[in-house]
Design an enzyme around this catalytic site. Structure first.
Site, PDB file in Angstrom:
ATOM      1  N   GLU A 112       0.794  -1.234   0.000  1.00 28.03           N
ATOM      2  CA  GLU A 112       0.000   0.000   0.000  1.00 28.03           C
ATOM      3  C   GLU A 112       0.830   1.291   0.000  1.00 28.03           C
ATOM      4  O   GLU A 112       0.586   2.194   0.799  1.00 28.03           O
ATOM      5  CB  GLU A 112      -0.966  -0.005   1.197  1.00 28.03           C
ATOM      6  CG  GLU A 112      -1.867  -1.234   1.202  1.00 28.03           C
ATOM      7  CD  GLU A 112      -2.762  -1.343   2.438  1.00 28.03           C
ATOM      8  OE1 GLU A 112      -2.634  -0.512   3.343  1.00 28.03           O
ATOM      9  OE2 GLU A 112      -3.596  -2.261   2.483  1.00 28.03           O
ATOM     10  N   GLU A 160      -5.914 -11.053  -1.238  1.00 25.10           N
ATOM     11  CA  GLU A 160      -6.762 -10.882  -0.042  1.00 25.10           C
ATOM     12  C   GLU A 160      -8.243 -10.816  -0.412  1.00 25.10           C
ATOM     13  O   GLU A 160      -8.999 -10.034   0.156  1.00 25.10           O
ATOM     14  CB  GLU A 160      -6.371  -9.596   0.705  1.00 25.10           C
ATOM     15  CG  GLU A 160      -4.889  -9.487   1.001  1.00 25.10           C
ATOM     16  CD  GLU A 160      -4.505  -8.249   1.795  1.00 25.10           C
ATOM     17  OE1 GLU A 160      -5.396  -7.596   2.373  1.00 25.10           O
ATOM     18  OE2 GLU A 160      -3.302  -7.926   1.832  1.00 25.10           O
TER      19      GLU A 160
END
Ligand code: GLA
Length: 689
Positions: free
Chosen positions: A493, A601
């Site tokens: 991220e 995910e």
């Protein structure tokens, strides 16, 4: 003559009436045998097992259909009920329960079903309630059943709110085909209510039976802290030692097929965070001591924290007179316990099915199928059975993040991470490493000056400190598991599309600038040259963000930085993004030479747009949308199987998900496969609407 005739006729009619009476009585006796009525309240429990070979009171719903007692297969005993000759998909068996049950109670219905068709079929149990205002059909349960295996269906029937009931029917049918089907062990029983087995808040200054297992550890009632009221139990250890166990012996029984929960509050004011194990201990078959760890919990400093564990002895036999234990996993001199509760949550009828078709088998020619799990899943036998059957890749949900591995500088803690590695080795499962560099779940010390404790700046001196720490952390962790972790999420991220240059203003960035990304990959590659190194992010389908990620990865590759793939987190929802956008992302990223894609995910939220308070009908509709979307996404992943090499779900079952109260995963809280699961196995059994 006529008088004689009438007398004879009268006698004859009396005889007929007597015979009729006898027949009715005998049938009556037989039918009470069919329905064993047990319990204080009449009709609180009814069971039909067909062993007396009576079809009644079941009826066929379709005209050409017939019901027959069959002895070729049975869930228990010798006989079962066979429904054959179905012409319509809604032809099935009917049971009139109008006079059988007490409307003031909610009932649990369980039945076993079986079919021999060549593919799986969806079975439905519905109710038809006739009142003054008309008839209403309600879906009570639907379940996909594999061929040639007796499976249990569970449903609830709640008529407590209904007014003016005239008739109530239960119906069982198979809407996916006109196959013959069998039914056995059909039971109706009054649903249990949840009730407290034990509640202790120590306000009566009584220690309530808690015992320490070690003389060096003392328990006392204390006024120093309390979650509620004035008192709690203080556990004091004269030696700073872990593994001093506090136990609570409980006289009572954990019954097979029920679910229990244990909850209490803990407080500690010494460590930044303290891990505890909580579980139960009992004598197995009256002989061997068995211990089951139900959970590991982290208690932050100075904050009363609820510890919650649940237990369902579905795979064990009855457990009598057990012990609940609490064990700190780090050294601590004292801590507190308050508001201790054990409750019986009633019949847990949905048994986990350990022989569902295997997901990893289904996709073995395409990609790995992975799952992120918390540590406690590795200590729960049902979770372990599910993991082994369906997944061939694992990600530690939190246990391999920097805050878990190096909570204090130079103080690495690999004990739990090692257990993941051992578990994977033992069970031949691959493991993804998650995650090395992130702006979250990274201890503050990384970004603080070792002498002054002040936040590091972008001065040359501070840059050096942080770079050293980055290098040491990555190299210690990656080299420890060298050759054993097939892929690492090296940087997580780092992109923020709202920044003018697209880089998230994280502590890493603020001190080191974008260089930290390159360095992280270089250090990881030095430590394990064979591991595949990934950049991982969410919202990779947002066109602006996608472009930034694409540029970053492309430039890293062009500079010769060792990066091998992009992880698409895929925390998505039923309505965003579209499957086309996901395909665009895969197409774009995989156009960079040498780049593979992992879906790292995936979960599909239904609550994001629709909220958590949805009625059963809306929920079913959304779960069908979720299943369709997942199937379409998997079609795309399959299409790109040369680049998409691993697909991982972020959680095993809905109640384990970080999206609390949502339903984003493949299995529900009771391990029951959802439409999402079946859409990946055989989409034809998922309802159209
Ligand atoms: C991000 C992280 C994961 C996890 C999820 C939510 O996607 O990469 O480690 O924390 O959020 O739980």
């Amino acid at each position: 003559m006529s008088c004689c005739f009438y007398r004879r006729l009268k006698r004859f009619s009396v005889l007929i009436l007597v015979i009729l009476f006898l027949i009715v009585t005998l049938i009556g006796i037989e039918s009470t045998k069919i329905s064993r009525v047990i319990g204080e309240t009449k009709k609180s429990f009814v069971e039909y097992n067909f062993e007396n070979r009576f079809i009644a009171p079941f009826k066929a719903s379709g005209k050409s259909m017939s019901l027959r007692i069959d002895n070729t297969t049975a869930a228990e005993g010798t006989f079962s009920l066979l429904a054959s000759g179905r012409k319509q998909i809604d032809d099935g068996i009917l049971l009139d329960v109008t006079n059988l049950i007490d409307y003031a109670n909610e009932y649990k219905i369980t039945l076993y079903v079986y079919h021999k068709s060549s593919k799986m079929q969806r079975f439905v149990v519905s109710s038809e309630i006739e009142t003054k205002s008309g008839k209403e059909n309600k879906l009570l349960c639907e379940k996909i059943i594999i061929p040639k295996s007796w499976k249990k269906l569970d449903a609830s029937l709640n008529l407590t709110e209904e007014k003016g009931i005239k008739k109530v029917w239960l119906k069982v049918y198979v809407p996916t085909s006109t196959t013959n089907f069998y039914v056995d062990l059909f039971t109706l029983k009054v649903a249990d209510k949840s009730h407290l087995i034990k509640f202790e808040n120590f306000e009566d200054k009584n220690i309530a039976g808690f015992i320490s297992q070690d003389k060096k550890c003392k328990l006392s009632i204390s006024k120093e802290k309390a979650y509620q009221g004035t008192y709690s139990i203080k556990v004091q250890q004269t030696v700073k030692r872990q593994n001093t166990t506090v136990i609570l012996p409980v006289k009572g029984t954990f019954e097979k097929g029920k679910s229990y929960s244990i909850s209490f509050y803990m407080h500690q004011s010494i460590l930044k965070s303290l891990n505890f194990a909580v579980g139960i201990r009992f004598l197995e078959s009256g002989k061997n001591m068995r211990e089951i760890v139900l959970g590991r919990v982290t208690i932050p400093k100075n904050k009363w924290t609820e510890v919650f564990a649940s237990y369902t002895p579905s795979l064990d036999s009855k457990i009598k007179d057990f012990v609940i234990f609490i064990r700190p996993l780090s050294d601590i001199s004292y801590y507190y316990i308050d508001n201790f509760t054990i409750s019986d949550d009633g019949w847990y009828s949905a048994v986990p099915d350990l022989d569902l078709p295997s997901l990893r088998e289904k996709y073995k020619n395409y990609f790995k199928i992975g799952v992120a799990v918390p540590y406690r899943a590795l200590t729960n036998p049902v979770d372990v059975a599910f993991i082994k059957r369906h997944f061939n890749s694992i990600t530690a949900e939190n246990e391999m993040k920097p805050e878990a591995l190096e909570p204090i500088e130079d103080n690495f803690n690999f004990s739990i991470a090692d257990e993941y590695l051992n578990f994977c080795k033992k069970n031949n499962i691959a493991i993804r490493g998650h995650t090395l560099v992130w702006h979250q779940q990274t201890p503050n010390w990384f970004f603080e000056n070792p002498q002054t404790g002040k936040k590091l700046t972008n001065s040359e001196k501070d840059k050096k400190i942080l770079l050293e720490r980055l290098k040491k952390y990555i190299q210690t962790v990656v080299s420890r598991y060298k050759g054993r972790i097939y892929a690492w999420d090296v940087v997580n991220e780092a992109i923020d599309e709202n920044e003018p240059d697209g880089f998230r203003r994280s502590d890493w960035f603020n001190v080191l600038g974008p260089e930290y990304i390159e360095k992280a990959f270089i250090y990881a590659h030095q430590a394990d040259p064979n591991a595949q190194l990934f950049y991982n992010d969410y919202s990779t389908e947002n066109p602006v963000k996608r472009e930034y990620i694409y540029k970053l990865i492309k430039s890293l590759r062009e500079k010769g930085i060792p990066i091998h793939g992009v992880g698409l987190q895929c925390h998505i929802s039923v309505s965003w993004p579209s499957v086309e956008e996901v395909e665009k992302t895969i197409k774009l990223f995989s156009s960079i030479p040498g780049i593979k894609i992992h879906v790292t995910e995936i979960d599909i939220s239904v609550a994001k747009e629709y909220g958590k308070d949805i009625d059963e009908e809306t929920k079913r509709y959304l779960l069908i949308q979720q299943a369709r979307k997942l199937k379409d996404l998997f079609d795309v992943f399959k299409k790109y199987k040369n680049v998409v090499t691993s697909v991982s779900f972020w959680g095993l079952k809905d109640d384990y998900s970080w999206l609390q109260g949502d339903f984003p995963l493949l299995f529900d809280k009771d391990y029951q496969p959802k439409f999402a699961f079946w859409s990946l196995i055989d989409p034809s059994v998922v309802p159209e609407e």
